[in-house]
Every structure is written in C-alpha cells, then in structure tokens.
Design a protein around this motif. Structure first.
Motif, mmCIF file in Angstrom:
data_model
loop_
_atom_site.group_PDB
_atom_site.id
_atom_site.type_symbol
_atom_site.label_atom_id
_atom_site.label_comp_id
_atom_site.label_asym_id
_atom_site.label_seq_id
_atom_site.Cartn_x
_atom_site.Cartn_y
_atom_site.Cartn_z
ATOM 1 N N GLY A 45 22.761 34.477 11.015
ATOM 2 C CA GLY A 45 22.472 35.882 10.983
ATOM 3 C C GLY A 45 21.143 36.214 10.173
ATOM 4 O O GLY A 45 20.039 36.771 10.541
ATOM 5 N N ALA A 46 21.255 35.589 9.158
ATOM 6 C CA ALA A 46 20.156 35.795 7.883
ATOM 7 C C ALA A 46 19.079 35.079 8.363
ATOM 8 O O ALA A 46 17.654 35.355 7.971
ATOM 9 C CB ALA A 46 20.552 35.639 6.642
ATOM 10 N N LEU A 47 18.971 34.017 8.907
ATOM 11 C CA LEU A 47 17.862 33.160 9.288
ATOM 12 C C LEU A 47 16.821 33.887 10.345
ATOM 13 O O LEU A 47 15.617 33.608 10.346
ATOM 14 C CB LEU A 47 18.439 31.912 10.046
ATOM 15 N N ILE A 48 17.621 34.803 10.769
ATOM 16 C CA ILE A 48 16.657 35.565 11.786
ATOM 17 C C ILE A 48 16.340 37.111 11.204
ATOM 18 O O ILE A 48 15.514 37.718 11.470
ATOM 19 C CB ILE A 48 17.173 35.868 13.305
ATOM 20 N N ALA A 49 17.422 37.534 10.229
ATOM 21 C CA ALA A 49 17.180 38.866 9.621
ATOM 22 C C ALA A 49 15.943 38.959 8.586
ATOM 23 O O ALA A 49 15.318 39.877 8.690
ATOM 24 C CB ALA A 49 18.424 39.032 8.537
ATOM 25 N N LEU A 90 10.753 25.731 6.316
ATOM 26 C CA LEU A 90 11.012 24.242 6.147
ATOM 27 C C LEU A 90 12.949 24.199 6.169
ATOM 28 O O LEU A 90 13.185 23.351 6.982
ATOM 29 C CB LEU A 90 10.778 23.809 4.850
ATOM 30 N N LEU A 91 13.585 25.154 5.597
ATOM 31 C CA LEU A 91 14.963 25.099 5.523
ATOM 32 C C LEU A 91 15.263 25.524 6.866
ATOM 33 O O LEU A 91 16.297 24.843 7.461
ATOM 34 C CB LEU A 91 15.504 26.243 4.621
ATOM 35 N N MET A 92 15.089 26.293 7.839
ATOM 36 C CA MET A 92 15.091 26.667 9.149
ATOM 37 C C MET A 92 15.027 25.627 10.131
ATOM 38 O O MET A 92 15.700 25.125 10.845
ATOM 39 C CB MET A 92 14.462 27.957 9.686
ATOM 40 N N LEU A 93 13.737 24.703 9.734
ATOM 41 C CA LEU A 93 13.472 23.567 10.458
ATOM 42 C C LEU A 93 14.530 22.541 10.304
ATOM 43 O O LEU A 93 14.839 22.035 11.446
ATOM 44 C CB LEU A 93 12.051 23.018 9.944
ATOM 45 N N SER A 130 11.158 28.797 13.055
ATOM 46 C CA SER A 130 10.753 28.112 11.741
ATOM 47 C C SER A 130 9.285 27.393 11.681
ATOM 48 O O SER A 130 8.658 27.661 10.728
ATOM 49 C CB SER A 130 11.730 26.973 11.455
ATOM 50 N N ILE A 131 8.877 27.139 12.958
ATOM 51 C CA ILE A 131 7.425 26.573 13.166
ATOM 52 C C ILE A 131 6.361 27.744 12.989
ATOM 53 O O ILE A 131 5.305 27.791 12.182
ATOM 54 C CB ILE A 131 7.429 26.128 14.588
#
Length: 287
Positions: free
Chosen positions: A28-32, A109-112, A251-252
C-alpha cells in the motif's frame, strides 16, 4: 471546482492504497508515497507521514477482518511488533536527516528490488488453501530471527513510510511456515503497529493535513474491502505478479526523476563558486 477535483484525486489515491493492501496484504505504501508526492503535490516528509497513517488505518481494518476468520496470529504479530515499533520510530528520526531527492531515489531502489524479487524470486512452497494457525511451531530460533527482522523492517517503515508488508509476508511464510492468507492477516496487524510508531516519529518533524488524511482514509477503507474480495477470487500468485509489475514501472520512474534532479542540483552546485573562491574573487575585484 479545484478543491472538488483535488478531493477526488485524494479519494482515488486512497482507494488504490486500500485495494493493494486488501488484495496482497502489502504494497500500500509503495504506491501511497509516490501518489502523495507527484499526484497530490505534498512534500516527501508529509507524504511519508500521511502514508503511514493511511496504511496503518487500512492495515488495522484488514487485520480485524482476518481476526474474524481466524487467519491471524496475535502472538507472532505482537512479538514482531515489539521490535518493529521502536525501529519505525528510529527510522522516522533518520528520515529528517536526509534530503528529499535522496529519499525518493533510495525509495525507488527499494521498490525496484522488491518488484524484481516478487517477479522472479519465487515464493516458499506452502499450501495456500490451509488456514490453520498454530503458534506452537514458533520456537526460539524463529523468535530471534523475527525479532531481528522486526527491527530492520520497522526502521524501513519509519524511514520510507512503507508498511513493510511486502517483506513481512514472505518472512512469515519462510521462517514460521504460515500459509499465505494467515501470513497476510498477521502482516496487516504488524503493519498497523509499526505504522503507528512511525507516524509518531514523523509528526514530531512537521504538520499533517488531517483533511487530506480523512479523504484518503475513506477511499482506502472502500478499496480495502474490494481488495479483500478480489484476494478470494484471484490466485495469490497472479495478484503478486500484477502488483510487482506495477511497482517495477513506478520504481523506474522514481529512480529516473529523482536521479535527474540530483544530477541537476550537483551540476548547479559545481557551477557556483565555493566560499573560498568567492572570497578570492572579492579580494581580486577590490584590487
């Protein structure tokens, strides 16, 4: 008109966050954070704080739902949260020491890494249809590992504003042997506990728009219910792969955007004279 449009964007953003949490127990927070920074035009610090509030609220609602179906381990959640909550508070303090563009670059980078792992890293071979929770299988070795992971994931939660579910779910499946749905339910409660601690740390750094929080929270609650229904209709593997692909694209974009801004800032800094150079120029001009 502008206020109505902004509120609609906030409602949709919250809905997407809740949908991701309800369907996968994570992400959820990765896109929030990107939504708050690039769509709702908030500073990185406020975006992280709001993200933690929304994700924590959504995760708590989701955990209550799993508690009713007995797809949750209270013992493991409290044990994990015992180290995760202090870690989240410390991460929030560390966030204040780092420049926003660096936070976004590191976040990208974490998301990647997470998206690559979800796409190609595989998952533990565990029966996804099993719902039984047996806390007796948690021995001292698992407790030590989960406590260490709690501290690390808690720190990441506070620093980046992520709930940590994308790391907690596979950890519970691998180290404890929980089936996917029990891992998701337990992860939601852990995420709620760590988000509260991280929020406390960030509120000390600046103010938060409570109106925006309320609108996003409403959208997130609706998205969470929809996501939970989707999770029971679609295989966990397909949901995970779909989210991972979306996270990869985001992420990119984050890495490219923040990287360019940092390079431009560095170039501008190189073009400006240092204090010593400025002093030399002043003396030369005086002569």
């Amino acid at each position: 008109m502008v206020i109505a449009w902004y509120s609609l964007l906030a409602l949709i953003s919250g809905n997407l966050v809740g949908l991701s949490l309800g369907a996968t127990g994570a992400g959820g927070a990765l896109i929030a954070v990107p939504l708050l920074v690039y769509v709702l035009d908030r500073s990185v610090q406020e975006a992280v704080a709001i993200s933690l509030i929304i994700v924590g609220f959504s995760a708590l609602l989701g955990a209550i739902g799993h508690l009713r179906t007995k797809e949750i381990s209270l013992r493991v959640a409290l044990m994990f949260g015992a180290t995760g909550a202090p870690g989240a508070w410390l991460g929030a303090q560390a966030h204040a020491l780092v420049e926003d563009d660096w936070v976004l670059l590191l976040f990208g980078l974490l998301m990647l890494l997470v998206s690559i792992h979800l796409l190609w890293g595989g998952r533990p071979a565990i029966n996804a249809s099993e719902h039984h929770v047996d806390d007796a299988i948690v021995g001292m070795a698992q407790i030590a590992k989960l406590s260490g992971l709690g501290l690390l994931i808690g720190w990441l939660t506070g620093f980046f504003g992520v709930g940590g579910g994308f790391l907690i779910v596979p950890a519970l499946m691998f180290f404890v042997g929980y089936p996917i749905r029990v891992a998701i339910g337990t992860s939601l409660l852990i995420t709620a506990l760590m988000s509260m601690a991280g929020t406390a740390g960030h509120v000390q750094q600046g103010s938060v728009d409570l109106g925006l929080v309320a609108v996003m929270g409403l959208g997130s609650a609706a998205g969470l219910l929809l996501g939970a229904k989707i999770a029971r209709l679609v295989s966990p593997e397909r949901l995970t792969k779909s989210f991972a692909l979306f996270a990869l694209l985001v992420s990119i974009s984050l890495i490219a955007h923040s990287g360019i801004k940092l390079l431009q800032g560095q170039s501008g800094a190189d073009a400006r004279p240092t204090n010593a150079q400025a002093g030399a120029l002043t003396v030369r001009n005086a002569r």
